[in-house]
Design a protein around this motif. Sequence first.
Motif: not given
Length: 469
Positions: A183-191, A195-198, A221-232
Amino acid sequence: MAFEKGYTPSTVLMDVKTTFPQSPGQPDYVPENYDGKFRGPMQLRFTLGNSINISAVKLLAMVGIKDFLQKASDMGLESLAPSDSNLKRFGLAITLGGGETTLLDLTSSFSVFARGGTKRPVNGITEINDFSGKNIYKKPKISDQQVLSKEASFLISHILSDNNARVEIFGPSSYLNIPGKTVAVKTGTTNDKRDNWAVGYTNSLTVGVWSGNNDNTPMNAKIASGATGASQIWYRLLGELLKKYKDGIMEKPDKVKAVTVDAYLGGLPRDGMPTRSEYFIDGSEPKEQSPYYKKLMISKSTGKLANDVEIKSGNYEEKDYIVITENDPVSTDGKNRWQEAIDAWARDQKDDKYHPPTEKSDASSDLVVVQIKSPSDKSTVDKGKIEIKGKIASVASIKTTKIYINGTEVKTLDGNISEFNESYEFKDEGVYEIRVRSWNEKDRDGDSVVKIGVGKPWDSATPTPSPTP
């Protein structure tokens, strides 16, 4: 878009703390990575996979904000169209979430990669029938539009599905890695951390997830990263959907090929350096080793860059260095801030290969070295015109050069020359001594002598009287 402009997954960009000047009156933009670390030279496969911010900003500066906005709009992010107002308000931060869009538009734009560069209009209503079953609306048929090349789409998809490409930041077992599935996937967080998305996709579906606060306040900030947040949420949702839909990305296009490259600086393999396999659009693959590898001639006397005299006299040794350079395409004052940041990084490296000498040696500064390259010493040539070629080396400027044949001066060359090429007519057979002597502005001199035979062996007789030039 960068891959359509000739950049490749092995293109190297320096991940170092870099200052990007903004519009007059605005503070300089100094982006940082999520973990606050800088990693030096990184190839685009790994900067994209690991969401390296500095490289993303640099790449945007290299391809241009206007072209970036146009491509984003073409792919479905219509709010980012390159209008006059958008061009005025968007800067380099847009690549790190500085623009506004909707989750639907963002997910739709990622589906372009899934379909090999084809954009398909999104419509939530296919048809409407009234209570009697009469059709009162039917979605008009709109043709798909090719907005990105198949080759570029494949490269993006392959990178975003490569768990190894993101392991530096996300680790080997993140929520972006669905075991046993491609699966191809990208995460992002606005500066601003609002907003946090996957967003991820396969050949059969594209899924986007957004997380944030309902009142639009910044998240922790601890839950708004690409490794957490929306990716879960995305991970759990894809896990269920892939029970019904197939995984996998698009097939490799014929114009994409795999090439073995230097795993460090991205060019062709270099002895002693690790290698890896990379995909390239045909014609964009590296043709030589990375230009950042430099072999320099170092003075044996001073340890500095050998001067011309030392090179000509052989008083030098060759050493290998790594010298990384970048141009600053957004500078308006002549300062290369990208290179300044690279130089600061290089100064902190402990390995001597990052510290080449920059000063030229002043040893043998009074010497003059002359070399006759043609004709060769102790050679036999035919009668007629013979070219006398050679080189002159001196730290001080050359003042005068004279050419002698069998002790008789036949030519004077005035001025600071580094090479000579003069023709002479040798009408008679015999043995000849050719001497070239040069004087520099310090009145130091040097010469070179060759002995030739014209129409006979060079050692067959004593020198013949000087010919008339």
